[in-house]
Motif scaffolding. Structure first.
Motif, PDB file in Angstrom:
ATOM      1  N   THR A  21      33.052 -76.902  16.188  1.00 16.74           N
ATOM      2  CA  THR A  21      33.239 -77.132  17.710  1.00 16.74           C
ATOM      3  C   THR A  21      33.567 -78.031  17.603  1.00 16.74           C
ATOM      4  OG1 THR A  21      31.150 -76.617  17.673  1.00 16.74           O
ATOM      5  CG2 THR A  21      32.286 -75.087  18.991  1.00 16.74           C
ATOM      6  N   GLU A  22      32.923 -79.001  16.691  1.00 19.68           N
ATOM      7  CA  GLU A  22      33.441 -80.582  16.580  1.00 19.68           C
ATOM      8  C   GLU A  22      34.196 -81.169  16.537  1.00 19.68           C
ATOM      9  OE1 GLU A  22      30.112 -81.926  14.227  1.00 19.68           O
ATOM     10  OE2 GLU A  22      28.393 -81.427  14.711  1.00 19.68           O
ATOM     11  N   ALA A  23      35.439 -79.743  16.082  1.00 18.05           N
ATOM     12  CA  ALA A  23      36.879 -80.307  15.488  1.00 18.05           C
ATOM     13  C   ALA A  23      37.622 -79.724  16.923  1.00 18.05           C
ATOM     14  CB  ALA A  23      37.209 -79.859  14.106  1.00 18.05           C
ATOM     15  N   ASN A  24      38.664 -78.861  16.262  1.00 16.59           N
ATOM     16  CA  ASN A  24      38.900 -77.683  16.963  1.00 16.59           C
ATOM     17  C   ASN A  24      38.561 -76.551  17.463  1.00 16.59           C
ATOM     18  OD1 ASN A  24      41.534 -80.365  17.099  1.00 16.59           O
ATOM     19  ND2 ASN A  24      41.023 -79.901  14.906  1.00 16.59           N
ATOM     20  N   GLY A  25      37.748 -76.085  16.850  1.00 11.56           N
ATOM     21  CA  GLY A  25      37.503 -74.628  17.056  1.00 11.56           C
ATOM     22  C   GLY A  25      36.647 -74.181  18.374  1.00 11.56           C
ATOM     23  N   GLU A  26      35.720 -72.848  18.234  1.00  8.32           N
ATOM     24  CA  GLU A  26      35.536 -72.032  18.951  1.00  8.32           C
ATOM     25  C   GLU A  26      33.601 -72.280  18.633  1.00  8.32           C
ATOM     26  OE1 GLU A  26      35.893 -68.395  20.843  1.00  8.32           O
ATOM     27  OE2 GLU A  26      38.020 -68.703  19.248  1.00  8.32           O
ATOM     28  N   TRP A  27      33.238 -72.003  17.036  1.00  4.59           N
ATOM     29  CA  TRP A  27      32.367 -71.779  15.826  1.00  4.59           C
ATOM     30  C   TRP A  27      31.265 -73.099  15.688  1.00  4.59           C
ATOM     31  CZ3 TRP A  27      32.551 -66.666  16.480  1.00  4.59           C
ATOM     32  CH2 TRP A  27      33.616 -66.334  16.997  1.00  4.59           C
ATOM     33  N   THR A  28      30.350 -72.686  15.738  1.00  6.93           N
ATOM     34  CA  THR A  28      29.147 -73.392  15.847  1.00  6.93           C
ATOM     35  C   THR A  28      28.340 -72.886  14.263  1.00  6.93           C
ATOM     36  OG1 THR A  28      28.990 -74.054  18.258  1.00  6.93           O
ATOM     37  CG2 THR A  28      27.177 -74.571  16.662  1.00  6.93           C
ATOM     38  N   TYR A  29      28.003 -74.061  13.660  1.00  4.78           N
ATOM     39  CA  TYR A  29      27.462 -73.574  12.394  1.00  4.78           C
ATOM     40  C   TYR A  29      26.842 -74.679  11.682  1.00  4.78           C
ATOM     41  CZ  TYR A  29      31.836 -73.768  10.734  1.00  4.78           C
ATOM     42  OH  TYR A  29      33.571 -74.718   9.928  1.00  4.78           O
ATOM     43  N   ASP A  30      25.691 -74.629  11.152  1.00  3.77           N
ATOM     44  CA  ASP A  30      25.687 -75.237   9.906  1.00  3.77           C
ATOM     45  C   ASP A  30      26.428 -76.339   8.772  1.00  3.77           C
ATOM     46  OD1 ASP A  30      23.371 -76.980   8.210  1.00  3.77           O
ATOM     47  OD2 ASP A  30      21.958 -76.046   8.707  1.00  3.77           O
ATOM     48  N   LEU A  31      26.868 -77.322   8.987  1.00  2.00           N
ATOM     49  CA  LEU A  31      27.654 -78.277   8.121  1.00  2.00           C
ATOM     50  C   LEU A  31      27.058 -78.414   6.737  1.00  2.00           C
ATOM     51  CD1 LEU A  31      29.638 -80.212  10.691  1.00  2.00           C
ATOM     52  CD2 LEU A  31      30.719 -78.072   9.484  1.00  2.00           C
ATOM     53  N   ARG A  32      25.970 -78.487   6.867  1.00  3.58           N
ATOM     54  CA  ARG A  32      25.382 -78.324   5.218  1.00  3.58           C
ATOM     55  C   ARG A  32      25.103 -77.597   4.626  1.00  3.58           C
ATOM     56  NH1 ARG A  32      19.064 -79.469   7.271  1.00  3.58           N
ATOM     57  NH2 ARG A  32      20.072 -77.791   9.184  1.00  3.58           N
ATOM     58  N   CYS A  33      25.343 -75.978   5.231  1.00  5.81           N
ATOM     59  CA  CYS A  33      25.394 -74.821   4.695  1.00  5.81           C
ATOM     60  C   CYS A  33      27.228 -74.703   4.430  1.00  5.81           C
ATOM     61  CB  CYS A  33      24.916 -73.588   5.064  1.00  5.81           C
ATOM     62  SG  CYS A  33      23.155 -74.031   4.957  1.00  5.81           S
ATOM     63  N   LYS A  34      28.429 -75.142   5.469  1.00  3.32           N
ATOM     64  CA  LYS A  34      29.515 -74.766   5.030  1.00  3.32           C
ATOM     65  C   LYS A  34      30.208 -76.506   5.822  1.00  3.32           C
ATOM     66  CE  LYS A  34      32.902 -71.500   7.245  1.00  3.32           C
ATOM     67  NZ  LYS A  34      33.289 -70.910   6.683  1.00  3.32           N
ATOM     68  N   PRO A  35      30.415 -77.025   4.786  1.00  2.00           N
ATOM     69  CA  PRO A  35      30.744 -78.274   5.177  1.00  2.00           C
ATOM     70  C   PRO A  35      31.995 -78.110   5.183  1.00  2.00           C
ATOM     71  CG  PRO A  35      30.072 -78.087   2.484  1.00  2.00           C
ATOM     72  CD  PRO A  35      29.628 -76.876   3.300  1.00  2.00           C
ATOM     73  N   VAL A  36      33.249 -78.054   6.650  1.00  2.00           N
ATOM     74  CA  VAL A  36      34.333 -79.066   6.826  1.00  2.00           C
ATOM     75  C   VAL A  36      35.681 -78.613   5.435  1.00  2.00           C
ATOM     76  CG1 VAL A  36      36.096 -80.378   8.055  1.00  2.00           C
ATOM     77  CG2 VAL A  36      33.654 -80.043   8.892  1.00  2.00           C
ATOM     78  N   SER A  37      35.318 -80.246   4.885  1.00  2.00           N
ATOM     79  CA  SER A  37      35.925 -80.165   3.295  1.00  2.00           C
ATOM     80  C   SER A  37      35.261 -79.326   2.601  1.00  2.00           C
ATOM     81  CB  SER A  37      35.894 -80.743   2.672  1.00  2.00           C
ATOM     82  OG  SER A  37      36.697 -82.158   4.093  1.00  2.00           O
TER      83      SER A  37
END
Length: 352
Positions: free
Chosen positions: A221-237
């Motif tokens: 959701t912080e970019a272009n999507g509709e899903w919220t999750y922990d970016l420490r466990c699933k980093p964008v890159s």
């Protein structure tokens, strides 16, 4: 590890605790033996959806995530729960809820290492279903690398522990990683040898590669999507890829290419197209931008004797994180598969 039938009646109650990621979900720490790769202490984490189904459950689902991933897909859990299945998800060692500061994220040098937590989780799930009054019939679901891991595990389990394997009713794969993507040279024996050598010499060294943020940007959701999750466990890159881990994946793929027999009906879902790109563009919202869907189409038949392989138009890499209308079509396919392959009268027997 004992099977559910032989578990002691004097075992203390399991210590389910509130999940710190998902409201009202619960988690159970799964203790593991010493880490063969020297990153102790380690454990896995089993997560369950709260609430009982109406009446005795039809069975249960045990979900296993992919690389740079963990369980957060509440909509998927609700889908199965609404159809009478108890829902559980396993965060593997060094992943998601099981990842600690001293761990190399997702690192292993042998995919068979995961057999330990998979077997333990299967036992817990079977017992939980039986305690709720249902038959311990479990659909194992795996996404991406989790699809490869679970397929190899069931192939081994059918031979090594048929009593435990008998609790598995089906295998649902969501964009399974069945071959290396990219140029054809990457799939040659020469490159496999290079990976194996790198894994022996410097297993935790990072494989030189460009990291695309396209998939992560299409989801969060912080970019272009509709899903919220922990970016420490699933980093964008994504997390760095190591030689030891990638060699483990490649050896698993090569084993699959020789042919497996998972021993249960399989539904293998994928997108209808691949779109590789270094950065986000709108096309990745309706394509797999992580893996090559042609490989999934080619190798799904190597999973066993009862495989249904389905391309879902405009799906993302995680089919169940696609746009709303697309994932609705995917759930319809799963619903039909459950009806015709899994939700059958057990008194009619089984041909597996």
């Amino acid at each position: 590890m004992t099977s559910p039938e032989s578990s002691s009646t004097h075992r203390p109650p399991r210590q389910w605790r509130p999940d710190h990621f998902l409201d009202r979900y619960e988690l159970l720490t799964v203790p593991l033996a010493a880490d063969r790769d020297g990153e102790d202490p380690i454990n896995a984490t089993l997560v369950r959806k709260p609430g009982a189904s109406a009446g005795a459950p039809r069975g249960a689902v045990l979900y296993v995530h992919g690389f740079t991933d963990y369980f957060f897909q509440e909509e998927m859990a609700a889908f199965f729960h609404d159809r009478g299945y108890l829902f559980f998800a396993l965060d593997l060692r060094k992943c998601g809820r099981s990842l600690a500061d001293h761990h190399t994220p997702h690192f292993t040098t042998d995919l068979a290492t995961y057999d330990e937590e998979l077997g333990a989780a299967l036992d817990v799930v079977a017992e939980e279903v039986a305690a709720a009054g249902g038959a311990p019939r479990i659909v194992v679901a795996g996404h991406s690398t989790g699809g490869l891991i679970t397929a190899l595990w069931l192939d081994r389990l059918r031979e090594t522990d048929p009593a435990r394997h008998a609790h598995v009713a089906g295998l649902l794969l969501n964009s399974p990683w069945l071959d290396l993507q990219g140029e054809a040279v990457l799939r040659t024996p020469v490159v496999a040898g290079v990976l194996a050598a790198g894994a022996r010499i410097r297993p935790k060294a990072e494989v030189p590669r460009e990291l695309s943020s396209a998939y992560g940007e299409s989801l969060h959701t912080e970019a272009n999507g509709e899903w919220t999750y922990d970016l420490r466990c699933k980093p964008v890159s994504g997390f760095p890829v190591t030689f030891g881990w990638l060699n483990a994946v490649r050896q698993g793929q090569l084993r699959l290419h020789k042919g497996l027999e998972v021993g249960v009906p399989v539904l293998s879902l994928r997108s209808d197209k691949t779109r590789f790109t270094a950065s986000y563009d709108i096309a990745v919202d309706t394509a797999d931008c992580v893996l090559d869907v042609r490989h999934m189409a080619k190798w799904s038949s190597s999973l066993g004797s009862r495989v249904l392989s389905v391309a879902v138009p405009d799906a993302r890499h995680d089919v169940f994180l696609s746009k709303e209308a697309v994932r609705a079509r995917a759930y319809d396919v799963v619903d039909e598969w459950l009806s015709f392959e899994i939700d059958v009268d057990e008194t009619a027997g089984s041909d597996r």
